[in-house]
Write a protein that holds these residues in place. Sequence first.
Motif, PDB file in Angstrom:
ATOM      1  N   GLY A 183      21.483  12.663  -6.717  1.00  0.00           N
ATOM      2  CA  GLY A 183      20.921  12.536  -5.373  1.00  0.00           C
ATOM      3  C   GLY A 183      20.553  11.100  -5.059  1.00  0.00           C
ATOM      4  N   SER A 184      20.017  10.398  -6.056  1.00  0.00           N
ATOM      5  CA  SER A 184      19.692   8.988  -5.879  1.00  0.00           C
ATOM      6  C   SER A 184      20.944   8.167  -5.603  1.00  0.00           C
ATOM      7  N   LEU A 185      22.016   8.437  -6.350  1.00  0.00           N
ATOM      8  CA  LEU A 185      23.278   7.725  -6.131  1.00  0.00           C
ATOM      9  C   LEU A 185      23.852   8.038  -4.753  1.00  0.00           C
ATOM     10  N   PHE A 186      23.749   9.305  -4.341  1.00  0.00           N
ATOM     11  CA  PHE A 186      24.270   9.723  -3.036  1.00  0.00           C
ATOM     12  C   PHE A 186      23.578   8.984  -1.897  1.00  0.00           C
ATOM     13  N   SER A 187      22.291   8.680  -2.078  1.00  0.00           N
ATOM     14  CA  SER A 187      21.513   8.074  -0.991  1.00  0.00           C
ATOM     15  C   SER A 187      21.857   6.608  -0.757  1.00  0.00           C
ATOM     16  N   LYS A 188      22.392   5.930  -1.777  1.00  0.00           N
ATOM     17  CA  LYS A 188      22.574   4.478  -1.682  1.00  0.00           C
ATOM     18  C   LYS A 188      23.355   4.032  -0.440  1.00  0.00           C
ATOM     19  N   PRO A 189      24.523   4.628  -0.170  1.00  0.00           N
ATOM     20  CA  PRO A 189      25.285   4.136   0.989  1.00  0.00           C
ATOM     21  C   PRO A 189      24.737   4.586   2.343  1.00  0.00           C
ATOM     22  N   ILE A 190      23.802   5.543   2.370  1.00  0.00           N
ATOM     23  CA  ILE A 190      23.333   6.040   3.667  1.00  0.00           C
ATOM     24  C   ILE A 190      22.000   5.449   4.091  1.00  0.00           C
ATOM     25  N   LEU A 247       0.834  -1.210   0.000  1.00  0.00           N
ATOM     26  CA  LEU A 247       0.000   0.000   0.000  1.00  0.00           C
ATOM     27  C   LEU A 247       0.868   1.259   0.000  1.00  0.00           C
ATOM     28  N   GLY A 248       1.922   1.246   0.812  1.00  0.00           N
ATOM     29  CA  GLY A 248       2.820   2.392   0.851  1.00  0.00           C
ATOM     30  C   GLY A 248       3.490   2.629  -0.485  1.00  0.00           C
ATOM     31  N   ASN A 249       3.981   1.540  -1.111  1.00  0.00           N
ATOM     32  CA  ASN A 249       4.600   1.656  -2.433  1.00  0.00           C
ATOM     33  C   ASN A 249       3.634   2.225  -3.453  1.00  0.00           C
ATOM     34  N   PHE A 250       2.396   1.751  -3.418  1.00  0.00           N
ATOM     35  CA  PHE A 250       1.409   2.170  -4.407  1.00  0.00           C
ATOM     36  C   PHE A 250       1.146   3.671  -4.335  1.00  0.00           C
ATOM     37  N   PHE A 251       0.864   4.191  -3.143  1.00  0.00           N
ATOM     38  CA  PHE A 251       0.480   5.598  -3.020  1.00  0.00           C
ATOM     39  C   PHE A 251       1.677   6.546  -2.969  1.00  0.00           C
ATOM     40  N   ALA A 252       2.767   6.127  -2.336  1.00  0.00           N
ATOM     41  CA  ALA A 252       3.916   7.024  -2.190  1.00  0.00           C
ATOM     42  C   ALA A 252       4.686   7.199  -3.486  1.00  0.00           C
ATOM     43  N   ARG A 253       4.450   6.327  -4.463  1.00  0.00           N
ATOM     44  CA  ARG A 253       5.156   6.442  -5.729  1.00  0.00           C
ATOM     45  C   ARG A 253       4.450   7.358  -6.724  1.00  0.00           C
ATOM     46  N   PHE A 254       3.216   7.762  -6.439  1.00  0.00           N
ATOM     47  CA  PHE A 254       2.523   8.673  -7.355  1.00  0.00           C
ATOM     48  C   PHE A 254       3.374   9.911  -7.624  1.00  0.00           C
ATOM     49  N   ASN A 286      10.463  10.426   6.249  1.00  0.00           N
ATOM     50  CA  ASN A 286      10.871  10.635   4.855  1.00  0.00           C
ATOM     51  C   ASN A 286       9.669  10.795   3.931  1.00  0.00           C
ATOM     52  N   THR A 287       8.564  10.112   4.224  1.00  0.00           N
ATOM     53  CA  THR A 287       7.366  10.252   3.392  1.00  0.00           C
ATOM     54  C   THR A 287       6.842  11.683   3.438  1.00  0.00           C
ATOM     55  N   VAL A 288       6.819  12.251   4.631  1.00  0.00           N
ATOM     56  CA  VAL A 288       6.400  13.653   4.777  1.00  0.00           C
ATOM     57  C   VAL A 288       7.397  14.577   4.087  1.00  0.00           C
ATOM     58  N   ALA A 289       8.701  14.293   4.251  1.00  0.00           N
ATOM     59  CA  ALA A 289       9.738  15.138   3.635  1.00  0.00           C
ATOM     60  C   ALA A 289       9.636  15.135   2.116  1.00  0.00           C
ATOM     61  N   THR A 310      17.663  12.551  -3.496  1.00  0.00           N
ATOM     62  CA  THR A 310      18.120  11.825  -2.310  1.00  0.00           C
ATOM     63  C   THR A 310      16.937  11.293  -1.507  1.00  0.00           C
ATOM     64  N   LEU A 311      15.995  12.171  -1.196  1.00  0.00           N
ATOM     65  CA  LEU A 311      14.831  11.768  -0.399  1.00  0.00           C
ATOM     66  C   LEU A 311      14.006  10.711  -1.118  1.00  0.00           C
ATOM     67  N   ASN A 312      13.820  10.867  -2.407  1.00  0.00           N
ATOM     68  CA  ASN A 312      12.999   9.933  -3.167  1.00  0.00           C
ATOM     69  C   ASN A 312      13.628   8.544  -3.211  1.00  0.00           C
ATOM     70  N   SER A 313      14.944   8.500  -3.358  1.00  0.00           N
ATOM     71  CA  SER A 313      15.628   7.214  -3.382  1.00  0.00           C
ATOM     72  C   SER A 313      15.574   6.536  -2.016  1.00  0.00           C
ATOM     73  N   ILE A 314      15.749   7.312  -0.943  1.00  0.00           N
ATOM     74  CA  ILE A 314      15.614   6.751   0.406  1.00  0.00           C
ATOM     75  C   ILE A 314      14.213   6.154   0.579  1.00  0.00           C
ATOM     76  N   GLN A 315      13.203   6.856   0.058  1.00  0.00           N
ATOM     77  CA  GLN A 315      11.821   6.389   0.149  1.00  0.00           C
ATOM     78  C   GLN A 315      11.655   5.046  -0.559  1.00  0.00           C
ATOM     79  N   PHE A 316      12.115   4.965  -1.792  1.00  0.00           N
ATOM     80  CA  PHE A 316      11.920   3.754  -2.587  1.00  0.00           C
ATOM     81  C   PHE A 316      12.656   2.561  -1.990  1.00  0.00           C
ATOM     82  N   VAL A 317      13.923   2.769  -1.619  1.00  0.00           N
ATOM     83  CA  VAL A 317      14.720   1.666  -1.074  1.00  0.00           C
ATOM     84  C   VAL A 317      14.145   1.190   0.253  1.00  0.00           C
ATOM     85  N   SER A 318      13.759   2.118   1.110  1.00  0.00           N
ATOM     86  CA  SER A 318      13.198   1.751   2.416  1.00  0.00           C
ATOM     87  C   SER A 318      11.892   0.976   2.249  1.00  0.00           C
ATOM     88  N   MET A 319      11.016   1.447   1.376  1.00  0.00           N
ATOM     89  CA  MET A 319       9.741   0.761   1.155  1.00  0.00           C
ATOM     90  C   MET A 319       9.959  -0.639   0.590  1.00  0.00           C
TER      91      MET A 319
END
Length: 465
Positions: free
Chosen positions: A318-325, A277-284, A342-345, A374-383
């Motif tokens: 930014g996406s690449l920067f987020s990978k190691p963190i 559910l989180g993946n579905f709505f947060a990816r819009f 992160n979802t709110v951010a 950066t934030l978007n990549s953290i969101q996707f990887v975490s979800m």
Amino acid sequence: MESQNSPKYQALEPKYRLLVLLVSIGFFMQALDTTIVNTALPAMAQHLREDPLHMHGVVVAYVLSVATCIPLSGWLADRFGLRVVYLSAIIIFTLASLGCGLSNSLELLIFFRVLQGMGGALLLPVGRLSLLRIIPRDQFLSAINLMSLAGLVGPLIGPTLGGWLVEVASWHWIFLLNIPMGILGVLVTLKALPNIVEANVKRFDISGVLMLIVAMVGLTLGIDSFSVEASSHLIAYLLLAAGLIASTLYAHHAYNQQHALFRSDLFRHEFYVIGILGNFFARFAGNAIPFILPLLLQVVFQFSPFETGLMMIPLVLGSLFSKPIVRPLIQHFGYRNVLLINTVAVGLCVMSFTLTTATTPEWLRALHFFLFGTLNSIQFVSMNTYTLKDLPSQHASSGNSFLSMIMMLSMSIGIALTGTLINFYQGATFHFSTAQAFDYTLITLGIINVITMLVFWKIPKENQS
């Protein structure tokens, strides 16, 4: 956390390098084609005599086609063999790219984009399956890491390459570029990929797949049809109704049919349902931004296609920067806290794009785009990791396939929703200017993302990491 009994990972043997190159070619083609179109849409619209704000169907057609064909990939590979299916996928993708490049109308272009998506849907899943079945497990991680580089290069160069090709040649070349790569892929497939066929292939769930296709097409095209101002919207309501009915029927099918592609017991895991559910709505919003920003920069701010492509690079950096963190963040704060904050951010960052103007300093715009990437990549990887991390082994394959399908479906709906919102805010109800329509669309997408935080609120506090 890695198990102490995990196998020792080894470097890739030379005899497997050609196979990894082959899978990388397919991954690169699929990843490149997802992003290269975005900066070329205004030029395509001008040549085809269409409104650039009505061109989102070119992107939706491809992504939706990928989503609907993903469930077929594993069964086709088992039934007909890895080489046959992968070779077919490359040929379909390449010929469809040729058709896109030769199209002289929006309708014809969308038709070939659908075919292109059918080929693209098989490239990555069947390629990854080939590596899994052929390469020894202790070398699999090395193979995946090498293949992943191709997936990173595609989005990195896609927008800039698309903008450059539009300026020095024409938009047709963003599709014709796939032809030499496709020919190379065919030659390498014939040499490097054996046609491994599974001995026992389960019966194909054709009725279930048809329900899923109707559900995905109905929901996406139903939302997309609302962007047609002159229509009565009856077709849109009928498509949405068909999508909802098909979804309900599939839920019943998954519960009652033992051979269902995605059995209902997969959704008895609370963490998996939350993740889906989180993946579905947060990816819009997250998936719509790479589509809407190039339009904003070109249609509203009047930047050139090449300038627009260059400005999209910080998103990928930014996406690449987020990978190691990402992993240290989750280990320290837990999945629940990372996803809530992160979802709110991400939502707030999407809304903050309304503050950018044509005169915004380039360094500030680049920093802004980098932050979102950066934030978007953290969101996707975490979800993604939260969704799959605790699935039992018997559900791992179907759970991963369903997640992949949901990710692509969310992208197609997100882009369709974005196009509909822009046209809605410009339409008879509000009569906003084009710039205002973009602003209110970004605000709406950001609000949806912030509200999605309530889904992740369901993650148990005692099971955060």
